[in-house]
Design an enzyme around this catalytic site. Structure first.
Site, PDB file in Angstrom:
ATOM      1  N   LYS A  12      -3.607   8.498  -1.531  1.00 43.27           N
ATOM      2  CA  LYS A  12      -4.319   9.727  -1.179  1.00 43.27           C
ATOM      3  C   LYS A  12      -3.765  10.394   0.084  1.00 43.27           C
ATOM      4  CE  LYS A  12      -8.325   9.231   0.581  1.00 43.27           C
ATOM      5  NZ  LYS A  12      -7.925   9.771   1.901  1.00 43.27           N
ATOM      6  N   ARG A  86     -17.722  10.723   1.575  1.00 42.44           N
ATOM      7  CA  ARG A  86     -17.500   9.347   1.135  1.00 42.44           C
ATOM      8  C   ARG A  86     -18.561   8.854   0.170  1.00 42.44           C
ATOM      9  NH1 ARG A  86     -14.468   5.764   4.433  1.00 42.44           N
ATOM     10  NH2 ARG A  86     -15.947   4.160   3.879  1.00 42.44           N
ATOM     11  N   ARG A 125       3.587  -3.534  -0.609  1.00 38.60           N
ATOM     12  CA  ARG A 125       3.883  -2.816   0.631  1.00 38.60           C
ATOM     13  C   ARG A 125       4.898  -3.565   1.473  1.00 38.60           C
ATOM     14  NH1 ARG A 125      -1.865  -0.796   3.099  1.00 38.60           N
ATOM     15  NH2 ARG A 125      -2.293   0.756   1.499  1.00 38.60           N
ATOM     16  N   ARG A 158       3.199  -7.195   4.735  1.00 38.42           N
ATOM     17  CA  ARG A 158       2.113  -7.316   5.701  1.00 38.42           C
ATOM     18  C   ARG A 158       1.208  -8.476   5.321  1.00 38.42           C
ATOM     19  NH1 ARG A 158       1.763  -2.589   8.794  1.00 38.42           N
ATOM     20  NH2 ARG A 158       2.603  -0.801   7.708  1.00 38.42           N
ATOM     21  N   ARG A 169     -12.192  -4.268  -0.764  1.00 34.29           N
ATOM     22  CA  ARG A 169     -12.137  -2.835  -0.453  1.00 34.29           C
ATOM     23  C   ARG A 169     -12.342  -1.988  -1.697  1.00 34.29           C
ATOM     24  NH1 ARG A 169      -6.841  -1.510   2.624  1.00 34.29           N
ATOM     25  NH2 ARG A 169      -7.727   0.568   2.524  1.00 34.29           N
TER      26      ARG A 169
END
Ligand SMILES: [Zn+2]
Length: 215
Positions: A12, A86, A125, A158, A169
């Site tokens: 996003k 949100r 990532r 990471r 999440r």
């Protein structure tokens, strides 16, 4: 006015920046604006600081003070709401606020991506510890596998990008944001965009919708 939303890992932020560059949107990013108020030490900033320090969300009354300031400053601009509202309550409040200025969200763009792909992406990532460049095995791969395009350093993953954190999440997002899709669908302004694949492809899909809407 356009609202862009999607789960963590949907890209996003990247898409929002690309769209701002192409369509001259003023980007409303709550996180950026909160940090800015704190940085300039405004009276609002002083109210916000404790929440930022604790890493919790600021209460809606503060949040909407910021929204209203931003809308007033940009009354004659196209605004892109990046990840805000949100939740359903904020969406309804935002609609009321905008109505006071004869404005409304004209288009809500939802980036859709499966849970499996989000997990694959987030685990993909990569970053360069030498120059800070960021890559993704799936969406934005370096030219040579595991080597930084910028400086030739070996890339690393990471540590906080593990499956459990990501699942958590995603659950939070589902719970808070699913009702948003329904809400904007009921207003007849929801467009769902396939956010799988590389960022350029996703961008083209969004641009196709926006080109039709903006002319
Ligand atoms: Zn590098």
């Amino acid at each position: 006015m356009v609202f862009l939303f999607g789960p963590p890992g949907a890209g996003k932020g990247t898409q929002a920046d690309l769209l701002v560059g192409r369509y001259n949107f003023k980007k409303f990013s709550m996180g950026d604006l909160l940090r800015e108020e704190v940085a300039i030490g405004s009276s609002l900033g002083k109210k916000i600081e404790p929440y930022l320090k604790k890493g919790v969300l600021a209460p809606d009354e503060i949040v909407f003070e910021i929204v209203e300031d931003f809308v007033l400053e940009n009354l004659n601009e196209k605004i892109l709401f990046d990840g805000f509202p949100r939740n359903l309550n904020q969406a309804i409040e935002l609609e009321k606020l905008l109505a006071r200025y004869n404005k409304k969200i004209d288009l809500a763009i939802e980036l859709y991506i499966t849970k499996e792909e989000v997990i694959k992406r987030m685990l993909g990532r990569l970053y360069c510890s030498k120059c800070g460049a960021v890559y993704n095995e799936v969406t934005n791969p370096p030219r040579v596998s595991m080597v930084c395009d910028e400086c030739g350093n070996n890339l690393e993953k990471r540590e906080d990008d593990n499956t459990e954190t990501i699942k958590k999440r995603l659950e939070v997002y589902e719970e808070m944001t699913r009702p948003l899709s329904e809400y904007y669908k009921s207003l007849g302004i929801l467009v769902t965009i396939d956010a799988s694949g590389q960022k350029e492809d996703v961008y083209k899909r969004i641009a196709r919708v926006l080109d039709g809407y903006i002319k």
